[in-house]
Design a protein around this motif. Structure first.
Motif, PDB file in Angstrom:
ATOM      1  N   SER A   5     150.495  17.230  37.711  1.00 24.64           N
ATOM      2  CA  SER A   5     149.133  17.715  37.478  1.00 24.64           C
ATOM      3  C   SER A   5     148.751  17.540  36.014  1.00 24.64           C
ATOM      4  N   HIS A   6     149.668  17.880  35.133  1.00 23.11           N
ATOM      5  CA  HIS A   6     149.432  17.711  33.693  1.00 23.11           C
ATOM      6  C   HIS A   6     149.240  16.229  33.358  1.00 23.11           C
ATOM      7  N   LEU A   7     150.091  15.378  33.909  1.00 23.15           N
ATOM      8  CA  LEU A   7     150.010  13.946  33.645  1.00 23.15           C
ATOM      9  C   LEU A   7     148.699  13.344  34.155  1.00 23.15           C
ATOM     10  N   ARG A  50     145.881  14.862  34.514  1.00 16.86           N
ATOM     11  CA  ARG A  50     144.735  15.355  33.729  1.00 16.86           C
ATOM     12  C   ARG A  50     144.640  14.684  32.365  1.00 16.86           C
ATOM     13  N   SER A  51     145.777  14.276  31.820  1.00 13.66           N
ATOM     14  CA  SER A  51     145.756  13.664  30.491  1.00 13.66           C
ATOM     15  C   SER A  51     145.293  12.214  30.597  1.00 13.66           C
ATOM     16  N   GLU A  52     144.515  11.808  29.626  1.00 18.31           N
ATOM     17  CA  GLU A  52     144.010  10.439  29.623  1.00 18.31           C
ATOM     18  C   GLU A  52     144.697   9.663  28.509  1.00 18.31           C
ATOM     19  N   VAL A  53     145.425   8.655  28.905  1.00 19.79           N
ATOM     20  CA  VAL A  53     146.084   7.783  27.946  1.00 19.79           C
ATOM     21  C   VAL A  53     145.849   6.334  28.365  1.00 19.79           C
ATOM     22  N   ASP A 104     147.770   4.511  31.390  1.00 22.40           N
ATOM     23  CA  ASP A 104     147.612   4.894  32.799  1.00 22.40           C
ATOM     24  C   ASP A 104     147.411   3.678  33.699  1.00 22.40           C
ATOM     25  N   HIS A 150     154.308   8.154  28.999  1.00 20.39           N
ATOM     26  CA  HIS A 150     154.115   9.610  29.082  1.00 20.39           C
ATOM     27  C   HIS A 150     155.459  10.289  28.865  1.00 20.39           C
ATOM     28  N   HIS A 204     148.834   5.478  37.102  1.00 21.72           N
ATOM     29  CA  HIS A 204     148.002   6.578  37.586  1.00 21.72           C
ATOM     30  C   HIS A 204     148.059   6.675  39.118  1.00 21.72           C
TER      31      HIS A 204
END
Length: 135
Positions: A39-41, A43-46, A49, A83, A119
């Motif tokens: 869930s954390h991964l 939500r994070s935008e890198v 992805d 990540h 992603h």
């Protein structure tokens, strides 16, 4: 003295079943922690992805859940440079595979035929973990 033997056998049986229950609870905790990490991964935008990873969800659906988790551990390990939390996910998946299978040794080899974005891989893995927690 005749009551002592049945009491001891009952205690022995109960202690054995508590170990199994504890292992199931621990596996459930690992799966829930993995879902939290995912869930954390998600939500994070890198920028990475969109990097390509092996699509372990493509092709024939003959793999059982533990084999999928074993293969997912490999992909998580390979993507950890993108990540950092993927390393935690990797460790959780390896632990679940070790608890559930005497045959598989995580990380499992994966065929590099089909690829998907990191992603999309994470989203598919999240679905699998959600289903396992419900079961």
């Amino acid at each position: 003295m005749s009551i002592l033997v049945p009491v001891l056998l009952t205690l022995l049986a109960l202690s054995g079943s508590q170990g199994h229950t504890a292992a199931l609870l621990q596996t459930s905790k690992l799966l829930k922690e993995s879902i939290r990490l995912l869930s954390h991964l998600l939500r994070s935008e890198v920028s990475c992805d969109k990097m390509n990873v092996t699509n372990i969800f493509a092709g024939d659906k003959e793999d059982d859940n533990i084999e999928i988790l074993c293969k997912a551990s490999t992909v998580a390990w390979e993507g950890r440079s993108c990540h950092r939390p993927l390393e935690g996910l990797y460790l959780n998946l390896v632990e679940v595979v070790q608890r559930k299978s005497t045959v598989l040794q995580a990380p499992c080899p994966v065929a590099a035929a089909n690829t998907t974005s990191l992603h999309d891989f994470l989203m598919n893995l999240d679905r699998v973990l959600q289903r396992l927690v419900k079961d």
